[in-house]
Write a protein that holds these residues in place. Sequence first.
Motif, PDB file in Angstrom:
ATOM      1  N   LEU A  22       0.728  -1.237  -0.091  1.00  0.00           N
ATOM      2  CA  LEU A  22      -0.093   0.120   0.211  1.00  0.00           C
ATOM      3  C   LEU A  22       0.905   1.256  -0.021  1.00  0.00           C
ATOM      4  O   LEU A  22       0.672   2.156  -0.811  1.00  0.00           O
ATOM      5  CB  LEU A  22      -1.010  -0.262   1.182  1.00  0.00           C
ATOM      6  CG  LEU A  22      -2.049   1.093   1.230  1.00  0.00           C
ATOM      7  CD1 LEU A  22      -2.876   1.116  -0.047  1.00  0.00           C
ATOM      8  CD2 LEU A  22      -3.057   1.012   2.406  1.00  0.00           C
ATOM      9  N   GLU A  23       1.893   1.359   0.688  1.00  0.00           N
ATOM     10  CA  GLU A  23       2.897   2.392   0.801  1.00  0.00           C
ATOM     11  C   GLU A  23       3.385   2.707  -0.360  1.00  0.00           C
ATOM     12  O   GLU A  23       3.400   3.878  -0.931  1.00  0.00           O
ATOM     13  CB  GLU A  23       3.865   2.353   1.850  1.00  0.00           C
ATOM     14  CG  GLU A  23       3.149   2.594   3.313  1.00  0.00           C
ATOM     15  CD  GLU A  23       4.239   2.513   4.451  1.00  0.00           C
ATOM     16  OE1 GLU A  23       5.348   2.803   4.110  1.00  0.00           O
ATOM     17  OE2 GLU A  23       4.170   2.352   5.568  1.00  0.00           O
ATOM     18  N   ARG A  24       3.898   1.728  -1.181  1.00  0.00           N
ATOM     19  CA  ARG A  24       4.703   1.834  -2.268  1.00  0.00           C
ATOM     20  C   ARG A  24       3.716   2.227  -3.600  1.00  0.00           C
ATOM     21  O   ARG A  24       4.015   3.118  -4.267  1.00  0.00           O
ATOM     22  CB  ARG A  24       5.411   0.595  -2.609  1.00  0.00           C
ATOM     23  CG  ARG A  24       6.189   0.792  -4.002  1.00  0.00           C
ATOM     24  CD  ARG A  24       6.787  -0.606  -4.517  1.00  0.00           C
ATOM     25  NE  ARG A  24       5.497  -1.509  -4.973  1.00  0.00           N
ATOM     26  CZ  ARG A  24       5.682  -2.734  -4.720  1.00  0.00           C
ATOM     27  NH1 ARG A  24       6.720  -3.236  -4.256  1.00  0.00           N
ATOM     28  NH2 ARG A  24       4.489  -3.607  -5.509  1.00  0.00           N
ATOM     29  N   ARG A  25       2.624   1.656  -3.439  1.00  0.00           N
ATOM     30  CA  ARG A  25       1.583   1.969  -4.498  1.00  0.00           C
ATOM     31  C   ARG A  25       1.000   3.330  -4.296  1.00  0.00           C
ATOM     32  O   ARG A  25       0.991   4.247  -5.270  1.00  0.00           O
ATOM     33  CB  ARG A  25       0.278   1.085  -4.426  1.00  0.00           C
ATOM     34  CG  ARG A  25      -0.874   1.310  -5.421  1.00  0.00           C
ATOM     35  CD  ARG A  25      -0.030   0.757  -6.998  1.00  0.00           C
ATOM     36  NE  ARG A  25      -0.890   0.853  -7.804  1.00  0.00           N
ATOM     37  CZ  ARG A  25      -0.428   1.287  -8.984  1.00  0.00           C
ATOM     38  NH1 ARG A  25       0.697   1.463  -9.407  1.00  0.00           N
ATOM     39  NH2 ARG A  25      -1.600   1.227 -10.212  1.00  0.00           N
ATOM     40  N   LEU A  26       0.765   3.891  -3.252  1.00  0.00           N
ATOM     41  CA  LEU A  26       0.427   5.379  -2.978  1.00  0.00           C
ATOM     42  C   LEU A  26       1.588   6.349  -3.497  1.00  0.00           C
ATOM     43  O   LEU A  26       1.254   7.502  -3.848  1.00  0.00           O
ATOM     44  CB  LEU A  26       0.030   5.564  -1.344  1.00  0.00           C
ATOM     45  CG  LEU A  26      -0.262   7.192  -1.067  1.00  0.00           C
ATOM     46  CD1 LEU A  26      -1.556   7.351  -1.905  1.00  0.00           C
ATOM     47  CD2 LEU A  26      -0.572   7.245   0.382  1.00  0.00           C
TER      48      LEU A  26
END
Length: 97
Positions: A22-26
Amino acid sequence: MPHVYILKCNDCSYYVGSTWNLERRLAQHNAGEGATYTRRRKPVELVWAQEHDRVDTAFALEQQIQGWSRAKREALIEGRLMDLPGLSEAKSRQIRS
């Protein structure tokens, strides 16, 4: 773990996706490396996310939410889960009319 997420774009529209990180995708969405939809509407803000044990359940929920109205998505984001069934019924009544 796979996540389903909702982003609020700078034009106040919503984007629904799923990812393993999630962090990387955001960060990708905000760097212009995300979906074409968010590239034109950044910066984006994470407004809702849910973790799942299985990728197939996360993807199925992503597909379901993508078909929802704005009102129903906002009810989910705001945690008004009791409102979700009524919002579905209201939409189906409009279709039948």
